[in-house]
Design an enzyme around this catalytic site. Structure first.
Site, PDB file in Angstrom:
ATOM      1  N   HIS A  87       0.844  -1.197   0.000  1.00 46.85           N
ATOM      2  CA  HIS A  87       0.000   0.000   0.000  1.00 46.85           C
ATOM      3  C   HIS A  87       0.875   1.240   0.000  1.00 46.85           C
ATOM      4  CE1 HIS A  87      -3.484   2.442   2.118  1.00 46.85           C
ATOM      5  NE2 HIS A  87      -2.997   3.047   1.056  1.00 46.85           N
ATOM      6  N   GLU A 108     -10.954   3.840   6.516  1.00 47.84           N
ATOM      7  CA  GLU A 108     -10.049   4.921   6.930  1.00 47.84           C
ATOM      8  C   GLU A 108     -10.926   6.181   7.037  1.00 47.84           C
ATOM      9  OE1 GLU A 108      -8.137   6.971   3.895  1.00 47.84           O
ATOM     10  OE2 GLU A 108      -6.396   7.611   5.034  1.00 47.84           O
ATOM     11  N   ASP A 130       1.937   4.113   2.691  1.00 45.10           N
ATOM     12  CA  ASP A 130       0.896   4.950   2.075  1.00 45.10           C
ATOM     13  C   ASP A 130       1.504   5.995   1.134  1.00 45.10           C
ATOM     14  OD1 ASP A 130      -1.767   5.402   1.552  1.00 45.10           O
ATOM     15  OD2 ASP A 130      -2.174   6.545   3.373  1.00 45.10           O
TER      16      ASP A 130
HETATM   17  N1  HPA Z   1      -6.687   7.502   1.640  1.00 48.16           N
HETATM   18  C1  HPA Z   1      -7.435   7.759   0.575  1.00 48.16           C
HETATM   19  N2  HPA Z   1      -6.918   8.167  -0.568  1.00 48.16           N
HETATM   20  C2  HPA Z   1      -5.603   8.340  -0.640  1.00 48.16           C
HETATM   21  C3  HPA Z   1      -4.784   8.099   0.447  1.00 48.16           C
HETATM   22  C4  HPA Z   1      -5.348   7.664   1.639  1.00 48.16           C
HETATM   23  O1  HPA Z   1      -4.669   7.406   2.629  1.00 48.16           O
HETATM   24  N3  HPA Z   1      -3.500   8.372   0.068  1.00 48.16           N
HETATM   25  C5  HPA Z   1      -3.563   8.759  -1.229  1.00 48.16           C
HETATM   26  N4  HPA Z   1      -4.824   8.738  -1.666  1.00 48.16           N
HETATM   27 ZN    ZN Z   2      -3.621   4.952   0.577  1.00 53.08          ZN
END
Ligand code: HPA
Ligand code: ZN
Length: 337
Positions: A22, A204, A282
């Site tokens: 990820h 999230e 991320d």
């Molecule tokens: N969440 C949602 N969209 C995203 C993220 C995330 O952490 N990082 C980059 N695009």
């Molecule tokens: Zn992400």
């Protein structure tokens, strides 16, 4: 010479054979490079240099990505960004990564998806030729797109049939977009039928209901984040039973305000409940996260043993969309760690 108490253990974590599943290409811009490109292009900075990476939350962060990606207008810039990702991957001791790219952010490339994928592929291919780890590309929808736009992207990916592209992804802000998985179900179904894997940001900026939709409506092979599944014990049990992996990014969750401190983070509770969890960055450069640093952060907070670290690394390899050969070699190296 001064060395920190953690240095030897960080070295040991670096040596742990693992995968990253990820990470966003959009999250790999160096702030100094962005500032230089902006100056050259005569584009104003979104805020002063010294606060450039002080994000207020996911919405602010996603807005910043549009600005940053808008500056990456040439094939060379995209290829260098991709090459740089592979370099950092190798420095973290990872042997493979799935990388997400979301075409909506990249204004200069709108209407030129094949050229964009070709430029990214050029960077990853030359990295691999230089002995750096292989990378698979997950091409992403944004939660605010229409079902027509989703169908168009999936059509384009299927027509292109590019060997670098391993998955369809979806990311963006679910808190702002609302419940959107019904809108994307058909696009994900067709992507799956065409042999693409499916990875879904959920749990999230959405709660556990977003994770359930990702499984039931989008056929997710993997969930990006998924941490808020912890709020629904039946969902935690389902994830564990179906062995649907979560690609968890602790520093991202802290910096973008999902949890206040690492002690509040549910990664260890999810792991103990039998969920397949992996550790990821991320948006490594923009959020200041390294893969070995993420392992160290969690390991310190939750007192993980070497055996725990080995299991997490194995989960990262199992959860990846690497081909069987890459997976087997990494797992073999892990067994000797
Ligand atoms: N969440 C949602 N969209 C995203 C993220 C995330 O952490 N990082 C980059 N695009
Ligand atoms: Zn992400």
């Amino acid at each position: 010479m001064h060395t920190t108490a953690h240095a030897p253990r960080t070295e040991r974590i670096r040596s742990l054979p693992k995968a990253e599943v990820h990470a966003h290409l959009e999250g790999c811009f160096q702030p100094a490079v962005l500032a230089q490109w902006a100056t050259e292009a005569g584009v104003p900075m979104p805020r002063p240099r010294e606060h450039l990476l002080a994000f207020e939350g996911l919405a602010d962060f996603l807005h910043f990505l549009d600005w940053a990606c808008g500056l990456a207008s040439t094939r060379e810039r995209l290829a260098e960004l991709s090459y740089g990702f592979s370099q950092r991957l190798a420095e973290s001791g990872a042997g493979y990564a799935d990388v997400i790219v979301n075409p909506t952010h990249w204004k200069a490339w709108h209407g030129r998806l094949p050229e964009m994928i070709d430029a990214i592929d050029a960077g990853f291919a030359s990295a691999e030729q230089d002995g750096l780890p292989p990378v698979g590309l997950c091409v992403s929808l944004l939660r605010t797109q229409s079902s027509d736009a989703a169908a168009e992207l999936v059509d384009a990916l299927i027509a292109l049939g590019h060997p670098r592209v391993v998955a369809l992804s979806i990311d963006g802000n679910e808190a702002a977009a609302g419940r959107t998985s019904p809108r994307f179900a058909e696009a994900f179904r067709r992507a799956g039928a065409a042999g693409l894997r499916r990875t879904v940001h959920a749990g999230e900026s959405s709660g556990p209901e977003g994770v359930r939709d990702a499984i039931e409506l989008l056929g997710a092979d993997r969930i990006d984040h998924g941490v808020r599944a912890i709020e629904d014990p039946a969902l935690v049990a389902l994830l564990a039973e179906r062995r649907i992996p979560l690609g968890i990014c602790p520093t991202s969750n802290l910096k973008l305000g999902v949890y206040a401190s690492i002690d509040d983070h549910p990664i260890d509770r999810l792991r103990r409940a039998g969920v397949v969890v992996s550790i990821n960055t991320d948006d490594p450069v923009l959020l200041g996260a390294s893969l070995e640093g993420e392992y160290a952060l969690c390991s310190d907070a939750f007192g993980w043993s070497d055996e725990d670290l080995r299991t997490l690394a194995r989960h990262s390899i199992d959860a990846s969309f690497a081909n069987a050969d890459v997976k087997a070699k990494l797992l073999e190296r892990l067994s000797r760690w």
